[in-house]
Design a protein around this motif. Structure first.
Motif, PDB file in Angstrom:
ATOM      1  N   ASP A 290       0.855  -1.187   0.000  1.00  0.00           N
ATOM      2  CA  ASP A 290       0.000   0.000   0.000  1.00  0.00           C
ATOM      3  C   ASP A 290       0.892   1.239   0.000  1.00  0.00           C
ATOM      4  N   ARG A 291       0.859   1.980  -1.081  1.00  0.00           N
ATOM      5  CA  ARG A 291       1.687   3.178  -1.214  1.00  0.00           C
ATOM      6  C   ARG A 291       0.856   4.455  -1.104  1.00  0.00           C
ATOM      7  N   SER A 292      -0.353   4.357  -0.575  1.00  0.00           N
ATOM      8  CA  SER A 292      -1.257   5.509  -0.524  1.00  0.00           C
ATOM      9  C   SER A 292      -0.754   6.630   0.386  1.00  0.00           C
ATOM     10  N   LYS A 293       0.150   6.350   1.284  1.00  0.00           N
ATOM     11  CA  LYS A 293       0.680   7.374   2.189  1.00  0.00           C
ATOM     12  C   LYS A 293       1.837   8.147   1.558  1.00  0.00           C
ATOM     13  N   MET A 294       2.319   7.685   0.406  1.00  0.00           N
ATOM     14  CA  MET A 294       3.428   8.350  -0.278  1.00  0.00           C
ATOM     15  C   MET A 294       2.898   9.502  -1.124  1.00  0.00           C
ATOM     16  N   SER A 295       3.778  10.390  -1.494  1.00  0.00           N
ATOM     17  CA  SER A 295       3.377  11.505  -2.357  1.00  0.00           C
ATOM     18  C   SER A 295       3.044  10.981  -3.753  1.00  0.00           C
ATOM     19  N   GLU A 296       2.224  11.732  -4.468  1.00  0.00           N
ATOM     20  CA  GLU A 296       1.852  11.325  -5.829  1.00  0.00           C
ATOM     21  C   GLU A 296       3.077  11.235  -6.731  1.00  0.00           C
TER      22      GLU A 296
END
Length: 72
Positions: free
Chosen positions: A39-45
């Motif tokens: 899950d990379r949703s916490k990373m910047s776009e």
């Protein structure tokens, strides 16, 4: 010739669909799953875009899973 497959999906509600589809690829020795399991949703776009760009560049097939939450 091997196929490098990347499955694009929304992690929060598409993971079960991605895993089911990836399971089908296990039957074929000429298919390499390049999809994400983290899950990379916490990373910047920008960080996500850069990481996925590298994966997409190496893939020969891209599958986009559209879940109800992703569409809304």
């Amino acid at each position: 010739m091997a196929y490098n497959v990347f499955i694009s999906f929304r992690f929060s509600d598409g993971k079960k669909y991605k895993e089911a589809l990836s399971g089908l690829f296990d039957r074929y020795v000429d298919t390499i799953d390049f999809s994400e399991d983290e899950d990379r949703s916490k990373m910047s776009e920008a960080t996500i875009r850069q990481y996925l760009y590298r994966k997409l560049r190496r893939s020969s097939v891209t599958i986009v899973l559209l879940t109800p939450q992703a569409v809304n």
